[in-house]
Design a protein around this motif. Structure first.
Motif, mmCIF file in Angstrom:
data_model
loop_
_atom_site.group_PDB
_atom_site.id
_atom_site.type_symbol
_atom_site.label_atom_id
_atom_site.label_comp_id
_atom_site.label_asym_id
_atom_site.label_seq_id
_atom_site.Cartn_x
_atom_site.Cartn_y
_atom_site.Cartn_z
ATOM 1 N N VAL A 96 2.757 -18.586 56.514
ATOM 2 C CA VAL A 96 2.976 -17.652 55.883
ATOM 3 C C VAL A 96 2.583 -16.769 57.496
ATOM 4 O O VAL A 96 1.610 -17.194 58.058
ATOM 5 C CB VAL A 96 2.087 -16.448 54.775
ATOM 6 C CG1 VAL A 96 1.873 -15.151 54.794
ATOM 7 C CG2 VAL A 96 2.423 -17.029 53.704
ATOM 8 N N LEU A 97 3.077 -16.155 57.771
ATOM 9 C CA LEU A 97 3.558 -15.347 59.321
ATOM 10 C C LEU A 97 3.198 -13.293 59.217
ATOM 11 O O LEU A 97 4.165 -12.691 58.140
ATOM 12 C CB LEU A 97 3.921 -15.371 60.700
ATOM 13 C CG LEU A 97 4.255 -16.727 60.195
ATOM 14 C CD1 LEU A 97 5.627 -17.136 61.080
ATOM 15 C CD2 LEU A 97 3.245 -16.581 60.695
ATOM 16 N N VAL A 98 2.498 -12.676 59.794
ATOM 17 C CA VAL A 98 2.378 -11.272 58.950
ATOM 18 C C VAL A 98 2.512 -10.480 60.676
ATOM 19 O O VAL A 98 2.781 -11.339 61.931
ATOM 20 C CB VAL A 98 1.011 -10.554 59.359
ATOM 21 C CG1 VAL A 98 0.788 -10.680 57.868
ATOM 22 C CG2 VAL A 98 0.337 -11.340 59.748
ATOM 23 N N ARG A 99 2.778 -10.007 60.658
ATOM 24 C CA ARG A 99 3.571 -8.432 61.666
ATOM 25 C C ARG A 99 2.196 -8.552 62.950
ATOM 26 O O ARG A 99 1.232 -8.660 62.433
ATOM 27 C CB ARG A 99 4.201 -7.067 61.321
ATOM 28 C CG ARG A 99 5.058 -6.944 60.823
ATOM 29 C CD ARG A 99 5.644 -6.282 60.536
ATOM 30 N NE ARG A 99 4.737 -5.224 60.183
ATOM 31 C CZ ARG A 99 4.959 -2.913 59.878
ATOM 32 N NH1 ARG A 99 6.544 -3.047 60.530
ATOM 33 N NH2 ARG A 99 4.079 -3.208 59.645
ATOM 34 N N PRO A 100 2.183 -7.720 64.525
ATOM 35 C CA PRO A 100 0.966 -8.408 65.063
ATOM 36 C C PRO A 100 0.081 -6.734 64.770
ATOM 37 O O PRO A 100 -0.996 -6.734 64.888
ATOM 38 C CB PRO A 100 1.643 -7.952 66.410
ATOM 39 C CG PRO A 100 3.275 -7.843 66.285
ATOM 40 C CD PRO A 100 2.849 -8.342 65.060
ATOM 41 N N GLN A 101 1.154 -5.700 63.982
ATOM 42 C CA GLN A 101 0.107 -4.434 63.419
ATOM 43 C C GLN A 101 -0.172 -4.214 62.574
ATOM 44 O O GLN A 101 -0.498 -3.003 62.300
ATOM 45 C CB GLN A 101 1.435 -3.665 64.262
ATOM 46 C CG GLN A 101 2.648 -3.092 63.620
ATOM 47 C CD GLN A 101 3.622 -4.445 64.263
ATOM 48 O OE1 GLN A 101 3.669 -5.239 64.361
ATOM 49 N NE2 GLN A 101 5.037 -3.555 63.584
ATOM 50 N N GLY A 102 0.125 -5.423 62.012
ATOM 51 C CA GLY A 102 -0.475 -5.476 60.726
ATOM 52 C C GLY A 102 0.303 -4.933 58.951
ATOM 53 O O GLY A 102 1.807 -4.838 59.961
ATOM 54 N N PRO A 103 0.087 -5.230 58.432
ATOM 55 C CA PRO A 103 -1.319 -4.881 58.275
ATOM 56 C C PRO A 103 -1.653 -6.742 57.596
ATOM 57 O O PRO A 103 -0.426 -7.447 57.713
ATOM 58 C CB PRO A 103 -1.172 -4.748 56.033
ATOM 59 C CG PRO A 103 0.619 -4.962 56.001
ATOM 60 C CD PRO A 103 1.233 -4.441 56.976
ATOM 61 N N THR A 104 -2.490 -6.986 57.132
ATOM 62 C CA THR A 104 -3.306 -8.111 56.948
ATOM 63 C C THR A 104 -3.052 -9.027 55.990
ATOM 64 O O THR A 104 -2.056 -7.996 55.185
ATOM 65 C CB THR A 104 -4.905 -8.385 57.309
ATOM 66 O OG1 THR A 104 -5.788 -8.028 56.254
ATOM 67 C CG2 THR A 104 -5.032 -7.716 58.653
ATOM 68 N N PRO A 105 -2.811 -10.230 56.151
ATOM 69 C CA PRO A 105 -2.459 -11.000 54.549
ATOM 70 C C PRO A 105 -3.971 -10.298 53.767
ATOM 71 O O PRO A 105 -3.560 -10.365 52.407
ATOM 72 C CB PRO A 105 -2.809 -12.319 54.948
ATOM 73 C CG PRO A 105 -2.691 -12.091 56.176
ATOM 74 C CD PRO A 105 -3.334 -11.268 56.970
ATOM 75 N N ALA A 106 -5.031 -10.121 53.895
ATOM 76 C CA ALA A 106 -6.064 -9.811 52.578
ATOM 77 C C ALA A 106 -4.722 -8.259 52.167
ATOM 78 O O ALA A 106 -5.663 -7.643 51.218
ATOM 79 C CB ALA A 106 -7.380 -9.571 53.207
ATOM 80 N N GLN A 107 -4.591 -7.235 53.097
ATOM 81 C CA GLN A 107 -4.565 -6.393 52.962
ATOM 82 C C GLN A 107 -3.221 -6.151 52.359
ATOM 83 O O GLN A 107 -2.772 -5.248 51.015
ATOM 84 C CB GLN A 107 -3.817 -5.027 53.664
ATOM 85 C CG GLN A 107 -5.425 -4.985 54.429
ATOM 86 C CD GLN A 107 -4.896 -3.956 55.857
ATOM 87 O OE1 GLN A 107 -4.172 -4.065 56.429
ATOM 88 N NE2 GLN A 107 -5.643 -3.216 56.613
#
Length: 406
Positions: free
Chosen positions: A343-354
């Motif tokens: 699972v990959l997220v964007r550099p600017q967020g949101p984070t996986p937890a968010q």
């Protein structure tokens, strides 16, 4: 004078006209008759109570109608008289599946003939021909159909829109299993609904609008036991295949191609959505693999290549996701690496937890097709202007420096 003295077909037509003007309940109440439970007079595709019609017609011919207790109904009396005058009297208690199927199409013609310009009819018209009874979500006319199947056969489904986003479309709909405090009856009604599918019998899908109702002809075309959902297909023909289990590997995968079409203006139909959801649930289960949410009512079917971009409705082009993650995925807030399944997220967020993501890697007994994952991953890179050097060979993002998920 008795019922055999009824010889004027025009008098019968006058009684039929009065029935139509008053409606069944008021007609029977006015003349003191009971509703028929077995035989029906058919005229101009509409169904009527033959004994009541004959008794009232006698009054039109001779000036004095016959009361309920003045004569007998049934084949040897009322039915014979009406047939002699050229009218059709049918049995509503077929003895074979083929007769039951024909009888349901007869009911369907009657219901269509009684709808108004808005496509609505009185709920009493449904009960008059046993298309529906009671208040439950599945109507099983057991007294009439148990001789055809041990649990009886489902006839009518009382429908509510259980899922606005991906549970209802022009092709069909999802319908919940019965769920009351009567566990034994719920099981029996579920079995009766599945038996209706196995015998290729249509059902009447009913939506109530106050004292009125709309009705569609449908077929139980599949089900998924864990989510407790039936797939009901609309139309005049039985489905070619019953989706009672995962059939996704029975044919070659196609990433492109759907039947999405524009109806009027900006309103776009999505004709495969209900079927797509039941097949996604059958392949993966009604659980979100990224958040752990396992409440079926909260799970939606996500297209990897969206149908708006000509993505197919093959379940291998899909995943079950909770509603929040579905929207986040469509907004390209995160992605799944097609090879490592990270699972990959964007550099600017949101984070996986968010986002509420609790797992770092997609793990399922059956996975989406790699080409579907690849298409979505590439789109995520493009939308977020992320270049491949920013992704390590094992599929981790170098842009965030975040600790592993979980």
């Amino acid at each position: 004078m008795g019922i055999r003295d009824l010889t004027d077909a025009a008098a019968v037509l006058s009684a039929l006209e009065e029935f139509d003007d008053l409606g069944q309940k008021d007609f029977l109440d006015r003349h003191g008759f009971k509703s028929s439970t077995r035989y029906y007079l058919q005229h101009a595709d509409r169904l009527y109570d033959p004994k009541a019609i004959a008794g009232v017609a006698h009054g039109y011919q001779y000036g004095k109608p016959l009361a309920y207790n003045d004569f007998h109904g049934g084949e040897a009396s009322t039915n014979a008289v009406l047939r002699r005058l050229g009218f059709t009297v049918l049995s509503g208690a077929p003895s074979t599946i083929e007769e039951e199927r024909a009888w349901r199409f007869t009911i369907w013609k009657n219901l269509r003939a009684r709808t108004d310009r808005e496509g609505l009819l009185a709920t009493g018209d449904l009960r008059a021909v046993n298309a529906y009874g009671g208040q439950q979500c599945v109507w099983v006319d057991k007294a009439r159909t148990e001789k055809l199947s041990p649990s009886g056969l489902a006839v009518g489904l009382l429908h509510t829109d259980i899922d606005h986003r991906d549970g209802v479309d022009d092709e069909g709909t999802l319908h919940p299993y019965p769920e009351t405090k009567r566990a034994g009856q719920d099981i029996a009604e579920t079995d009766a609904t599945k038996a209706t599918a196995s015998h290729q019998l249509p059902v009447f899908l009913i939506s109530e609008h106050g004292p009125l109702a709309s009705v569609r002809l449908g077929w139980v075309a599949g089900w998924e036991d864990e989510s407790r959902l039936f797939f009901v297909k609309f139309g005049d023909r039985a489905p070619d295949q019953i989706l009672d289990k995962d059939h996704s590997e029975d044919h070659a995968f196609q990433l492109e191609g759907n039947r999405r079409r524009q109806r009027t203006g900006t309103v776009v139909t999505r004709p495969d959505q209900a079927r797509f959801k039941i097949e996604v649930f059958q392949r993966y289960g009604p659980r979100c693999p990224l958040s752990g949410v396992a409440v079926p009512q909260m799970i939606e079917a996500e297209h990897l290549r969206p149908d708006a971009e000509n993505g197919s409705s093959d379940p291998r082009n899909g995943l079950p996701m909770n509603a929040a993650l579905h929207r986040a995925f469509d907004a390209h807030l995160f992605a799944i690496h097609p090879t490592t399944l990270q699972v990959l997220v964007r550099p600017q967020g949101p984070t996986p937890a968010q986002l509420g993501i609790t797992t770092s890697r997609l793990t399922l007994p059956k996975l989406p097709h790699e080409s579907a994952l690849e298409w979505r991953y590439t789109r995520w890179l493009d939308r977020n202007r992320i270049s491949l050097p920013d992704i390590t060979p094992d599929g981790h993002s170098l842009l965030l420096g975040q600790p592993p998920i979980g």
